[in-house]
Write a protein that holds these residues in place. Structure first.
Motif, PDB file in Angstrom:
ATOM      1  N   ILE A   1       1.185  -0.814  -0.098  1.00 11.88           N
ATOM      2  CA  ILE A   1       0.171   0.641   0.213  1.00 11.88           C
ATOM      3  C   ILE A   1       0.512   1.123  -0.230  1.00 11.88           C
ATOM      4  CG2 ILE A   1      -1.407   1.514   1.696  1.00 11.88           C
ATOM      5  CD1 ILE A   1      -2.667  -1.361   2.272  1.00 11.88           C
TER       6      ILE A   1
ATOM      7  N   LYS B   1       0.629   3.990  -3.312  1.00  9.54           N
ATOM      8  CA  LYS B   1      -0.059   5.473  -3.113  1.00  9.54           C
ATOM      9  C   LYS B   1       1.406   6.503  -3.227  1.00  9.54           C
ATOM     10  CE  LYS B   1      -3.744   4.216  -0.657  1.00  9.54           C
ATOM     11  NZ  LYS B   1      -4.782   5.375  -1.114  1.00  9.54           N
TER      12      LYS B   1
ATOM     13  N   THR C   1      -3.902   2.897   5.396  1.00  9.47           N
ATOM     14  CA  THR C   1      -4.465   3.464   4.202  1.00  9.47           C
ATOM     15  C   THR C   1      -4.802   5.165   4.382  1.00  9.47           C
ATOM     16  OG1 THR C   1      -5.100   1.876   3.072  1.00  9.47           O
ATOM     17  CG2 THR C   1      -6.056   4.045   2.465  1.00  9.47           C
TER      18      THR C   1
END
Length: 302
Positions: free
Chosen positions: A83, A87, A230
């Protein structure tokens, strides 16, 4: 000093700090860190301050490795690492360039960031208090910045390095607080908050983005969920986007008037009011309230 910062800039700095502790050397090199041992923290923390700090150093090293240019995403077999790479991987070159910029010495920005990470919670032992049956550490960021600065002075660091370390420790809760607001209320940082953050921290704000991620991982450790991680990265990404992609719009808008023009228009003499008005104009530009010279002069007259 030089040996210490080579350790901090090298591989496995947390293991090196543990070794210094076992050898009894921390008493002489970084005695403040010994006070962190056994200082308990409330949930969601799962570790005491000492072990949380060492974990933050570990996670910071892992985060920097993932954000290095040339990192192979195919080798990522851990969800949270994937993740992060997905990102923030777009900023690998920018991170690399940022950590190469020398803040007035031969010591690497990377080693200074690890030093600041070791000291980010350094005042928690002094600031611990029990409020409504819950441990609190109000003001540990401000007090910690002073403690870190005093140690940096004793290590004969340059003024630029001391200022950098002090800024990181003093402001390390700001992004974490924005993450908390987002998780509780769904609120993202406003343009005013983004402007003020980078006004106060300048490029050290990038160090703070990295520290915030390491700090969050070290808070939850194995209890970190995909959703929390996240959220952490999404808030950090907003700060990075504004610094690297929207700087002229929201961080450093081009000046519409200067001090001489203000004094002539307002018919006033030089003084601190000029600086305050110019800063007010800059902030109003950053949040989109002022877009022209005429609007800037109208603001100044008001």
């Amino acid at each position: 000093r030089d040996e210490l910062f080579k350790i901090l800039g090298g591989p496995k700095p947390s293991a090196a700090i543990k070794s210094l502790d076992l050898l009894g050397a921390l008493t002489y090199v970084l005695p403040e860190t010994l006070e962190l041992k056994g200082v308990e923290q409330p949930p969601p923390h799962v570790l005491d301050v000492w072990n949380h700090t060492l974990k933050a150093v570990d996670y910071l090293e892992a985060i920097l490795d993932v954000l290095e240019p040339g990192y192979d995403n195919q080798k990522t077999n851990e969800l949270l690492t994937g993740i992060l790479s997905m990102k923030l991987g777009r900023y690998r070159n920018q991170f690399h360039d940022h950590l190469k910029q020398q803040p007035g010495s031969d010591r690497s920005p990377r080693s200074l960031l690890f030093f600041a990470t070791l000291f980010h919670d350094i005042a928690k032992p002094d600031k611990a208090e029990n409020i409504d049956s819950r441990i609190r550490f109000h003001g540990h960021d401000e007090e910690g910045a002073l403690i870190a600065a005093r140690r940096a002075i004793k290590l004969r660091l340059s003024n630029a390095e001391i200022d950098r370390i002090k800024s990181v420790v003093q402001n390390h809760m700001r992004i974490v607080n924005h993450i908390s607001h987002f998780q509780r209320e769904g609120k993202i940082p406003t343009r005013r908050a983004l402007y003020r953050f980078f006004r106060d921290t300048d490029s050290a704000g990038i160090d703070l983005c990295l520290l915030a991620l390491a700090d969050q991982r070290a808070t939850y450790v194995n209890e970190m969920t995909q959703q929390i991680w996240t959220d952490d990265i999404d808030i950090v990404r907003i700060f990075l986007q504004n610094w690297w992609e929207k700087r002229e719009e929201s961080i450093s808008p081009p000046p519409l008037v200067n001090g001489d023009e203000l004094m002539a228009d307002l018919k006033i003499k030089p003084g601190p009011d000029i600086g305050k008005i110019l800063e007010g104009i800059r902030e109003s530009q950053a949040v989109g309230q002022i877009t022209s010279r005429d609007e800037a002069l109208q603001y100044a007259r008001a």
